[in-house]
Enzyme design. Structure first.
Site: not given
Length: 323
Positions: A178, A202, A235, A238
């Protein structure tokens, strides 16, 4: 007293919580002092009991704990160990947290929110820590949360050395997942001979945790070997969406590189299925067998931690490790 003792009668004692004993044992071997024995267990009520089995009076005590999984339990255990060292008349206490807990809560996004990373620093100070040591803080300004010395270590030398052997430098692009992490990609670029930069645009919903949408890549990646860098993988939503965007844009190869492998569910399945050629992390956090997959590479952070601990013990310069 076990530990490293110098001719001037200074003594270094390394103790560890139960979260990641393998890392602590490796650090102890690197230093040459081993781990000082600790009795630690949980009462039926959930309370934690800790006792050092040997004297730490007058010693430089380093309390190492990795913060993952049952993170609040491991924070409390480290605080109790620091308090035990203080009450046992340790000369100086360093809280070693390879992954700083609550590091992403370093500012208020909305009203009536806490700044939990600052609270952790206050807890370390109140428990009796004289200094804090951590690797790749999520935000460098978090060093200012602690009222005392903070040794901010960087895993980049460890990671760069490995990645350099896995890519074609003449055909490599450094990619930030990002726009906010582009400065990290710039540092990587300088270490890899000034290769071009790109980033994935993003959007993120601040009201929903771990939710972000990768839209498009800004920069030329077609036919390139892409090194996608971040400080942590939680997780993996992204980072894996970024891999898909890069692949769609024509990237020849994608390597994911991060310091901290938190790997909360469903990270393992996402990473193994996203199309990345390799995922490289360090062992600042324990990665059990059920979270490992064929394209995962884990590098040891123990030599870096050991060198930094030795510099602190010898009243040397931690900064010199990265010059």
């Amino acid at each position: 007293m076990s530990g490293l003792v110098t001719s001037g009668e200074k003594s270094l004692v390394l103790v560890s919580g139960r979260a990641h004993l393998e890392l602590a044992e490796e650090v102890g071997k690197e230093i040459g002092c081993g781990l000082s024995p600790v009795t630690a267990y949980d009462f039926a009520s959930g309370e934690i009991y800790v006792r050092f089995n040997e004297s730490v009076r007058g010693a430089d005590v380093f309390v190492l704990q990795s913060h993952t999984g049952d993170i609040n339990k491991w924070i409390m255990e480290q605080l109790i160990m620091i308090d035990a060292a203080k009450r046992a008349s340790a000369k100086r206490i360093t809280a070693v947290a390879p992954f700083y807990p609550y590091s992403r809560q370093d500012k208020k996004h909305q009203g009536r929110e806490p700044i939990s990373a600052r609270l952790i620093a206050d807890l370390y100070k109140t428990a009796g820590a004289d200094r804090v040591m951590s690797v790749d803080l999520h935000a460098s300004q978090e060093q200012g949360f602690f009222d005392g010395p903070v040794d901010h270590l960087f895993a980049m030398p460890v990671l760069v050395e490995y990645v350099r052997s896995r890519i074609d430098l003449s055909n490599t692009v450094m990619v930030s997942p990002d726009a906010g992490r582009i400065r990290v990609a710039e540092k990587w670029s300088s270490k890899l001979g000034g290769c071009p930069l790109a980033f994935v645009h993003k959007t993120r919903d601040t009201t929903r945790p771990n939710v972000a949408v990768a839209n498009r890549v800004v920069g030329e990646v077609k036919g390139k070997d892409c090194v996608l860098v971040d400080d942590m993988i939680d997780t993996a939503g992204t980072i894996t969406e970024a891999v898909k965007v890069l692949t769609k844009a024509g990237a020849r190869k994608v390597i994911i590189v991060a310091t901290h492998g938190i790997l909360s569910a469903p990270a393992t399945s996402r990473l193994s299925e996203c199309g990345a050629d390799e995922v490289v992390v360090t062992d600042t956090l324990p990665i059990p067998a059920d979270k490992r997959f064929p394209t995962l590479t884990i590098l040891s952070i123990a030599p870096l931690l050991a060198r930094a601990i030795r510099e602190v013990f010898d009243d040397g310069s931690v900064t010199s490790l990265f010059d």
